[in-house]
Design a protein around this motif. Structure first.
Motif, PDB file in Angstrom:
ATOM      1  N   HIS A   1       0.812  -1.221   0.000  1.00 42.34           N
ATOM      2  CA  HIS A   1       0.000   0.000   0.000  1.00 42.34           C
ATOM      3  C   HIS A   1       0.850   1.278   0.000  1.00 42.34           C
ATOM      4  CE1 HIS A   1      -3.589  -2.303   0.522  1.00 42.34           C
ATOM      5  NE2 HIS A   1      -3.362  -2.648   1.779  1.00 42.34           N
ATOM      6  N   TYR A   2       2.150   1.129  -0.027  1.00 44.67           N
ATOM      7  CA  TYR A   2       3.041   2.272   0.220  1.00 44.67           C
ATOM      8  C   TYR A   2       2.780   3.434  -0.746  1.00 44.67           C
ATOM      9  CZ  TYR A   2       7.452   4.763   1.140  1.00 44.67           C
ATOM     10  OH  TYR A   2       8.404   5.698   1.466  1.00 44.67           O
ATOM     11  N   GLU A   3       2.820   3.198  -2.032  1.00 46.54           N
ATOM     12  CA  GLU A   3       2.653   4.287  -3.004  1.00 46.54           C
ATOM     13  C   GLU A   3       1.235   4.851  -2.979  1.00 46.54           C
ATOM     14  OE1 GLU A   3       4.956   5.819  -4.532  1.00 46.54           O
ATOM     15  OE2 GLU A   3       6.571   4.436  -3.960  1.00 46.54           O
ATOM     16  N   THR A   4       0.258   3.976  -2.771  1.00 51.60           N
ATOM     17  CA  THR A   4      -1.132   4.437  -2.684  1.00 51.60           C
ATOM     18  C   THR A   4      -1.313   5.392  -1.512  1.00 51.60           C
ATOM     19  OG1 THR A   4      -1.957   2.399  -3.669  1.00 51.60           O
ATOM     20  CG2 THR A   4      -3.529   3.708  -2.393  1.00 51.60           C
ATOM     21  N   VAL A   5      -0.748   5.009  -0.370  1.00 49.63           N
ATOM     22  CA  VAL A   5      -0.869   5.844   0.830  1.00 49.63           C
ATOM     23  C   VAL A   5      -0.126   7.158   0.645  1.00 49.63           C
ATOM     24  CG1 VAL A   5      -0.219   6.024   3.267  1.00 49.63           C
ATOM     25  CG2 VAL A   5      -1.295   3.942   2.413  1.00 49.63           C
ATOM     26  N   LEU A   6       1.053   7.104   0.034  1.00 53.91           N
ATOM     27  CA  LEU A   6       1.798   8.348  -0.206  1.00 53.91           C
ATOM     28  C   LEU A   6       0.992   9.317  -1.079  1.00 53.91           C
ATOM     29  CD1 LEU A   6       5.500   7.217  -0.795  1.00 53.91           C
ATOM     30  CD2 LEU A   6       4.583   8.495   1.148  1.00 53.91           C
ATOM     31  N   GLY A   7       0.372   8.800  -2.109  1.00 45.50           N
ATOM     32  CA  GLY A   7      -0.437   9.660  -2.975  1.00 45.50           C
ATOM     33  C   GLY A   7      -1.609  10.280  -2.226  1.00 45.50           C
ATOM     34  N   ALA A   8      -2.262   9.485  -1.399  1.00 42.57           N
ATOM     35  CA  ALA A   8      -3.398   9.997  -0.631  1.00 42.57           C
ATOM     36  C   ALA A   8      -2.946  11.026   0.391  1.00 42.57           C
ATOM     37  CB  ALA A   8      -4.105   8.832   0.064  1.00 42.57           C
ATOM     38  N   LEU A   9      -1.796  10.800   1.016  1.00 36.78           N
ATOM     39  CA  LEU A   9      -1.277  11.754   1.995  1.00 36.78           C
ATOM     40  C   LEU A   9      -0.922  13.081   1.337  1.00 36.78           C
ATOM     41  CD1 LEU A   9       1.049   9.448   4.117  1.00 36.78           C
ATOM     42  CD2 LEU A   9      -1.076  10.517   4.886  1.00 36.78           C
ATOM     43  N   ALA A  10      -0.297  13.009   0.157  1.00 34.62           N
ATOM     44  CA  ALA A  10       0.063  14.236  -0.556  1.00 34.62           C
ATOM     45  C   ALA A  10      -1.172  15.059  -0.880  1.00 34.62           C
ATOM     46  CB  ALA A  10       0.818  13.883  -1.840  1.00 34.62           C
ATOM     47  N   GLU A  11      -2.219  14.387  -1.314  1.00 28.53           N
ATOM     48  CA  GLU A  11      -3.471  15.077  -1.642  1.00 28.53           C
ATOM     49  C   GLU A  11      -4.105  15.668  -0.389  1.00 28.53           C
ATOM     50  OE1 GLU A  11      -6.830  16.356  -3.910  1.00 28.53           O
ATOM     51  OE2 GLU A  11      -4.785  15.751  -4.459  1.00 28.53           O
ATOM     52  N   ALA A  12      -4.171  14.874   0.674  1.00 26.67           N
ATOM     53  CA  ALA A  12      -4.832  15.333   1.899  1.00 26.67           C
ATOM     54  C   ALA A  12      -4.070  16.478   2.558  1.00 26.67           C
ATOM     55  CB  ALA A  12      -4.972  14.164   2.874  1.00 26.67           C
ATOM     56  N   ALA A  13      -2.750  16.362   2.642  1.00 25.61           N
ATOM     57  CA  ALA A  13      -1.952  17.396   3.315  1.00 25.61           C
ATOM     58  C   ALA A  13      -2.069  18.733   2.605  1.00 25.61           C
ATOM     59  CB  ALA A  13      -0.488  16.955   3.385  1.00 25.61           C
ATOM     60  N   THR A  14      -2.195  18.695   1.286  1.00 22.26           N
ATOM     61  CA  THR A  14      -2.298  19.932   0.507  1.00 22.26           C
ATOM     62  C   THR A  14      -3.617  20.657   0.766  1.00 22.26           C
ATOM     63  OG1 THR A  14      -0.933  18.955  -1.231  1.00 22.26           O
ATOM     64  CG2 THR A  14      -2.233  20.892  -1.828  1.00 22.26           C
ATOM     65  N   HIS A  15      -4.644  19.910   1.155  1.00 24.17           N
ATOM     66  CA  HIS A  15      -5.976  20.497   1.298  1.00 24.17           C
ATOM     67  C   HIS A  15      -6.406  20.703   2.748  1.00 24.17           C
ATOM     68  CE1 HIS A  15      -6.151  19.118  -2.938  1.00 24.17           C
ATOM     69  NE2 HIS A  15      -6.918  20.183  -3.082  1.00 24.17           N
ATOM     70  N   VAL A  16      -5.527  20.458   3.697  1.00 22.14           N
ATOM     71  CA  VAL A  16      -5.864  20.744   5.093  1.00 22.14           C
ATOM     72  C   VAL A  16      -5.974  22.258   5.269  1.00 22.14           C
ATOM     73  CG1 VAL A  16      -5.075  20.630   7.491  1.00 22.14           C
ATOM     74  CG2 VAL A  16      -4.772  18.658   5.988  1.00 22.14           C
ATOM     75  N   PRO A  17      -7.085  22.772   5.802  1.00 16.64           N
ATOM     76  CA  PRO A  17      -7.226  24.224   5.972  1.00 16.64           C
ATOM     77  C   PRO A  17      -6.223  24.772   6.999  1.00 16.64           C
ATOM     78  CG  PRO A  17      -9.359  23.129   6.054  1.00 16.64           C
ATOM     79  CD  PRO A  17      -8.325  22.052   6.140  1.00 16.64           C
ATOM     80  N   VAL A  18      -5.321  25.622   6.542  1.00 14.73           N
ATOM     81  CA  VAL A  18      -4.310  26.248   7.394  1.00 14.73           C
ATOM     82  C   VAL A  18      -4.585  27.741   7.431  1.00 14.73           C
ATOM     83  CG1 VAL A  18      -1.842  26.648   7.767  1.00 14.73           C
ATOM     84  CG2 VAL A  18      -2.611  24.514   6.689  1.00 14.73           C
TER      85      VAL A  18
END
Length: 492
Positions: free
Chosen positions: A312-329
């Motif tokens: 699941h490594y690459e799948t999780v990395l892709g999802a993390l990249a997407e999620a981290a970019t959209h966290v409201p800061v």
């Protein structure tokens, strides 16, 4: 005696009244002996909110003397557990009445998003006083059957004056985990809040006094290293409750040991989350994101190391990249904000130094954010990181997540246990047997399964290894502020 300073006006919100920037000793406000002042900075803007007294050794001595007198001569230790419990329940009600005020003050002081200050920080702190208010009546000894004729029994008694030292990241919660059980047990307290975030400690001292807490039972001395060292070393202090970094905690523990004082030490962490091949990925990824961005990563139990099965490594990395970019800061006073600023400039610069080491591939973030002059850093994900990298082994204390692959259960456990810390851990799997098996093998004071950071006043937490010793929350948290006395009466 109410002495509220001029209110601070926040963009889009009503004014937040500030507590007196003085020391609270023996039920009254006073200036520091040296009359020094410290600036309190708003992390969202970098501007000065107010100033508070810079207490030192002489002020600690005055506070300990007042607490000692309240313990030796005052009513608090002589009340029944039920009476003290009633007081603590009343304190919880006072906090509920001032919930919004305290939440906004906590957000202003620490930079944490108001939505979390209101729901998490105030909710957990109130829960502490409610829980220990209910538990206070259970403090009791027991009769013992012994070999010789006589009547033998034990008493559970308070220790005396407690020195409570709380950190900057969760001022309300991590002071309550010490003050609430200490008071429930019948002790008196001298509280030294973190020098960066003292405002809610001062306001609570005022509210508690107005609610009828006797003078000298709770004293608050603001200040820095001098005040902290004086509190730990003072011969009139009988117990230390400390939360903070492992480096500072090591010095505190050594000083407490010199004075033969018991101590509860809740220190640093480098907690791992393990995602196994059979995990429900959506839920696991959500926990992974929440685990490292919550409180802007300034969370000793933060899940800052993510271990993912290689399938699941690459799948999780892709999802993390997407999620981290959209966290409201952004502005912590806005209801939509999830990630606010770091608590101070030195904390921001520390995070920058770790990421600048270049020990992993930057999948998301990796930069400071220019928002209103505050101390903001983008949620950052680092992949392909070696296990001996500093960013894996050392506490960054910011919104930075490292991601490493594993192939087997044994390898996952070995990686999770490979740092000197042992505060918390989590694992994600649909295999019930694996969940119990791995939870038992993880070297941590608390383990979450298919979840993260679920805390409750009834559930003890604490560290192993360099994450400290002793437990807070639960009956174990109350036990830490009690001592056992045995009594024997002959009947022959």
């Amino acid at each position: 005696m109410t002495q509220i300073q001029e209110p601070v006006h926040l963009s889009g919100h009503s004014a937040v009244p500030l507590p007196p920037g003085r020391l609270f000793i023996d039920g009254d406000w006073r200036d520091a002996v040296a009359t020094g002042r410290r600036d309190v900075i708003d992390p969202a803007t970098g501007s000065v909110i107010t100033t508070v007294a810079d207490g030192g050794a002489a002020d600690i001595d005055a506070a300990v003397t007042a607490a000692g007198r309240a313990f030796d001569e005052g009513p608090w230790p002589r009340m029944s557990g039920r009476e003290r419990g009633d007081h603590l329940l009343k304190l919880a009600e006072v906090m509920k009445e001032h919930r919004e005020e305290l939440a906004r003050l906590e957000s202003l002081d620490t930079g944490k998003p108001i939505v979390f200050a209101r729901m998490v920080d105030l909710g957990d702190a109130i829960d502490q006083y409610t829980y220990y208010g209910s538990l206070a009546s259970t403090v009791q000894g027991a009769t013992r059957s012994i070999r010789r004729p006589g009547f033998a029994y034990t008493r559970r008694e308070p220790l005396g004056v407690v020195g409570a030292i709380s950190p900057f990241n969760f001022p309300l919660i991590l002071s309550s985990t010490k003050i609430a059980p200490a008071l429930a047990a019948g002790n008196t307290v001298v509280h030294k809040p973190a020098e960066d975030t003292p405002l809610t400690a001062l306001r609570l001292a005022e509210l508690f006094a107005e609610a009828g807490l006797p003078p000298g039972v709770l004293n608050v001395v603001t200040g820095g290293a001098e005040a902290g060292a004086a509190l730990v070393r003072h011969p009139g202090v009988h117990k230390i409750g400390f939360t903070g970094s492992t480096a500072t905690g090591t010095a505190v523990a050594a000083a407490a040991a010199e004075g033969v004082k018991p101590a509860t030490m809740e220190l640093g962490g480098k907690s791992a989350q393990l995602i196994f091949a059979d995990a429900e990925l959506g839920r696991a990824i959500e926990c992974a994101v929440n685990g490292f961005v919550f409180n802007t990563g300034q969370f000793c139990m933060g899940g800052t190391r993510l271990l993912v099965h290689r399938s699941h490594y690459e799948t999780v990395l892709g999802a993390l990249a997407e999620a981290a970019t959209h966290v409201p800061v952004g502005d912590p006073r806005q209801e939509s904000t999830i990630v606010g600023p770091l608590a101070g400039l030195r904390h921001l610069e520390n995070v920058e130094r770790y990421v600048a080491l270049g020990e992993g591939r930057v999948v998301a973030g990796g930069r400071r954010l220019d928002i209103g002059g505050g101390y903001y850093y983008a949620p950052t994900v680092l992949a392909d990181v070696a296990n001996d990298a500093r960013v894996v082994q050392e506490e960054v204390f910011g919104p930075v997540l490292t991601v490493q692959p594993f192939d087997t259960e044994d390898e996952a456990v070995a990686l999770a246990n490979s740092t000197r810390y042992g505060l918390a851990a989590a694992l994600h799997t649909n295999d019930l047997a694996r969940a119990h098996r791995v939870a038992a093998r993880l070297r941590a004071g608390i383990v979450w399964v298919n979840s993260y950071a679920v805390l409750d006043a009834a559930l003890p937490f604490g560290g192993v290894g360099h994450s400290g010793y002793g437990r807070e929350n639960g009956p174990e948290g109350l036990d830490a502020y009690l001592q056992t006395k045995s009594v024997y009466m002959p009947t022959d």
